[in-house]
Design a protein around this motif. Structure first.
Motif, PDB file in Angstrom:
ATOM      1  N   LYS A 143       0.831  -1.207   0.000  1.00 60.88           N
ATOM      2  CA  LYS A 143       0.000   0.000   0.000  1.00 60.88           C
ATOM      3  C   LYS A 143       0.866   1.258   0.000  1.00 60.88           C
ATOM      4  O   LYS A 143       0.539   2.249  -0.640  1.00 60.88           O
ATOM      5  CB  LYS A 143      -0.949  -0.003   1.201  1.00 60.88           C
ATOM      6  N   LYS A 182       2.295   1.655  -3.438  1.00 57.78           N
ATOM      7  CA  LYS A 182       1.228   2.035  -4.364  1.00 57.78           C
ATOM      8  C   LYS A 182       0.929   3.531  -4.255  1.00 57.78           C
ATOM      9  O   LYS A 182       0.625   4.176  -5.255  1.00 57.78           O
ATOM     10  CB  LYS A 182      -0.025   1.203  -4.030  1.00 57.78           C
ATOM     11  N   SER A 183       1.054   4.088  -3.067  1.00 52.74           N
ATOM     12  CA  SER A 183       0.776   5.517  -2.871  1.00 52.74           C
ATOM     13  C   SER A 183       1.926   6.395  -3.396  1.00 52.74           C
ATOM     14  O   SER A 183       1.737   7.571  -3.600  1.00 52.74           O
ATOM     15  CB  SER A 183       0.512   5.826  -1.402  1.00 52.74           C
TER      16      SER A 183
END
Length: 92
Positions: free
Chosen positions: A86, A89-90
């Motif tokens: 995550k 991904k950011s």
């Protein structure tokens, strides 16, 4: 690739800490028996000069640590992998 390197480093440090904890736990459990304290249930059965402390360390590393690793490291690594994914991904 950086994510895999970070996860591998985290996994190795976690494994090292769990093995050290297991060895220390068994060592601390063996001290009363090794000292032959009178209120310990196995006080009369031990030889104070025997390798009980060394045996406790081996027992902790060989038998207790794998259980801790299986029950603790795998779920922890799954959670850390999801968090890293995550986070990566950011970045994009």
């Amino acid at each position: 690739m950086i994510i895999l390197v970070r996860l591998l480093r985290i996994a190795l440090v976690t494994i090292l800490c769990i093995v050290a904890f297991a060895a220390l736990f068994e060592f601390l459990n063996a001290i009363p028996t090794h000292l032959s304290l009178s209120d310990h249930p196995q006080a009369g059965l031990t030889n104070p000069r025997g390798p009980l402390v060394f045996d406790a360390l081996v027992w902790g590393v060989v038998f207790r640590a794998p259980g801790y690793l299986f029950n603790g490291t795998i779920p922890l690594l799954i959670i850390l992998a999801v968090a890293e994914w995550k986070s990566a991904k950011s970045w994009r």
